[in-house]
Design a protein around this motif. Structure first.
Motif, PDB file in Angstrom:
ATOM      1  N   ALA A 101       0.831  -1.203   0.000  1.00 27.07           N
ATOM      2  CA  ALA A 101       0.000   0.000   0.000  1.00 27.07           C
ATOM      3  C   ALA A 101       0.866   1.255   0.000  1.00 27.07           C
ATOM      4  CB  ALA A 101      -0.929  -0.012   1.211  1.00 27.07           C
ATOM      5  N   THR A 102       1.899   1.263   0.817  1.00 28.25           N
ATOM      6  CA  THR A 102       2.789   2.424   0.878  1.00 28.25           C
ATOM      7  C   THR A 102       3.514   2.629  -0.452  1.00 28.25           C
ATOM      8  OG1 THR A 102       3.105   2.083   3.253  1.00 28.25           O
ATOM      9  CG2 THR A 102       4.719   3.457   2.119  1.00 28.25           C
ATOM     10  N   ALA A 103       3.990   1.543  -1.038  1.00 33.44           N
ATOM     11  CA  ALA A 103       4.691   1.634  -2.317  1.00 33.44           C
ATOM     12  C   ALA A 103       3.785   2.162  -3.425  1.00 33.44           C
ATOM     13  CB  ALA A 103       5.242   0.262  -2.707  1.00 33.44           C
ATOM     14  N   ALA A 104       2.486   1.896  -3.308  1.00 37.91           N
ATOM     15  CA  ALA A 104       1.528   2.368  -4.320  1.00 37.91           C
ATOM     16  C   ALA A 104       1.107   3.819  -4.093  1.00 37.91           C
ATOM     17  CB  ALA A 104       0.295   1.464  -4.321  1.00 37.91           C
ATOM     18  N   GLY A 105       1.649   4.448  -3.046  1.00 37.05           N
ATOM     19  CA  GLY A 105       1.371   5.864  -2.809  1.00 37.05           C
ATOM     20  C   GLY A 105       0.296   6.157  -1.794  1.00 37.05           C
ATOM     21  N   THR A 106      -0.145   5.173  -1.043  1.00 36.85           N
ATOM     22  CA  THR A 106      -1.203   5.377  -0.067  1.00 36.85           C
ATOM     23  C   THR A 106      -0.784   6.377   1.008  1.00 36.85           C
ATOM     24  OG1 THR A 106      -2.040   3.137  -0.375  1.00 36.85           O
ATOM     25  CG2 THR A 106      -2.681   4.253   1.650  1.00 36.85           C
ATOM     26  N   VAL A 107      -1.640   7.357   1.275  1.00 40.02           N
ATOM     27  CA  VAL A 107      -1.410   8.271   2.394  1.00 40.02           C
ATOM     28  C   VAL A 107      -2.461   8.103   3.476  1.00 40.02           C
ATOM     29  CG1 VAL A 107      -0.262   9.996   0.941  1.00 40.02           C
ATOM     30  CG2 VAL A 107      -2.727  10.196   1.376  1.00 40.02           C
ATOM     31  N   ALA A 108      -3.624   7.526   3.123  1.00 44.25           N
ATOM     32  CA  ALA A 108      -4.700   7.428   4.097  1.00 44.25           C
ATOM     33  C   ALA A 108      -5.691   6.358   3.667  1.00 44.25           C
ATOM     34  CB  ALA A 108      -5.420   8.773   4.240  1.00 44.25           C
TER      35      ALA A 108
END
Length: 315
Positions: free
Chosen positions: A228-235
């Motif tokens: 999720a973080t690698a895909a750009g998730t912020v929230a």
């Protein structure tokens, strides 16, 4: 008395009254005049500009500030409350205001969608009885230590006269995509999630994609967090992930969620979202940018962080 002497008396009387907090009686005795003369001198000092009174409300009561922030975000409304002395106190303050805002928006015959978070759970406890309406549970249960869950919360609505509820009898996260798909096909759950296509209003919370910012984050695997973080998730909102521009982020986690979809939230005409603390700001900004949220209820710390983000974006 000369003009200079009169001007000096105006200054002295004003300083005694406004800065030294002396009574009019004591000021009158010191200067050898009556207290009625003191009152006239104070009025003259204000009218002539010798004394200028400025009222500066606390940041969370500054309605002009909230309106400016709403305009800059592109939100219909921003409501700012004071940050408390602790996380629990801040959450309580935001929850009380969220309850008021939601209560003001619900109309008779409306369909209200309610997600779950610790703040929303608290808000429901402060919510006044609603007019006759339908309340749709937007996500399955996500038990968290020290609080209830969405199933307990939906029962509070069920006890309100004239309110029909559409529960989702499932966990928010299940073990695998096949199980989640099967849960979503269950008649009661399917009926509730179908109702989410026709919401008039939804109340949701935005959680920063961190261990402290989201109740979902600690429930998923390390691989899912990293993906999720690698895909750009912020929230996340109701278990649905999005990036800094409010765009949907799809990862394998998405298929394990039993709840409202990202697109259903975007299609809802009015979505009230809550968040607090500086950590919440990027997600709140993104939620508005992506059409997930139209009204934001936040604390002063989140509002200040939002202003900083907007300033940085235009620098």
């Amino acid at each position: 008395m000369t003009d200079v002497e009169h001007a000096r008396l105006l200054v002295d009387v004003s300083r005694d009254y406004y800065l030294d907090n002396e009574s009019k009686v004591d000021i009158a005795a010191r200067h050898g005049i009556s207290r009625f003369q003191v009152a006239r001198l104070l009025a003259e000092a204000r009218e002539s500009g010798v004394v200028r009174i400025e009222i500066s409300p606390p940041a969370h009561l500054d309605s002009d500030r909230a309106r400016r922030l709403a305009d800059r975000l592109g939100a219909r409304e921003v409501v700012v409350v004071g940050s408390g002395g602790s996380t629990a106190a801040t959450r309580e303050s935001v929850a009380r205001t969220l309850a008021r805002v939601v209560g003001e928006h619900v109309r008779e015959g409306a369909t209200l969608g309610v997600s779950w978070s610790r703040t929303i759970e608290l808000a429901v406890r402060h919510l006044a009885p609603l007019p006759a309406c339908d309340v749709v549970q937007l996500v399955g249960a996500l038990p968290v230590d020290g609080s209830g869950d969405s199933l307990d919360m939906i029962q509070a609505f069920r006890r309100m006269p004239g309110v029909r509820t559409w529960p989702v009898w499932s966990p928010l996260l299940v073990s695998d995509p096949g199980t989640a798909a099967g849960m979503r096909r269950q008649p009661e759950i399917a009926a509730a999630l179908d109702r989410a296509d026709g919401l008039d209003l939804a109340v949701v919370a935005v959680g920063a994609w961190t261990a402290t910012g989201s109740t979902v984050f600690p429930q998923v695997t390390g691989d899912e967090r990293r993906a999720a973080t690698a895909a750009g998730t912020v929230a996340e909102c109701s278990g649905r992930l999005f990036d800094a521009e409010g765009r949907r982020v799809v990862t394998p986690l998405d298929a394990r969620v039993v709840g409202v979809t990202f697109d259903q939230l975007v299609r809802t005409p009015e979505v009230v979202t809550a968040g607090y603390g500086r950590e919440a700001a990027p997600g709140l900004r993104a939620a508005v940018a992506g059409g997930i949220a139209t009204t934001v209820v936040c604390d002063d710390a989140a509002a200040s962080a939002l202003e900083d983000l907007l300033d940085a974006a235009t620098a």
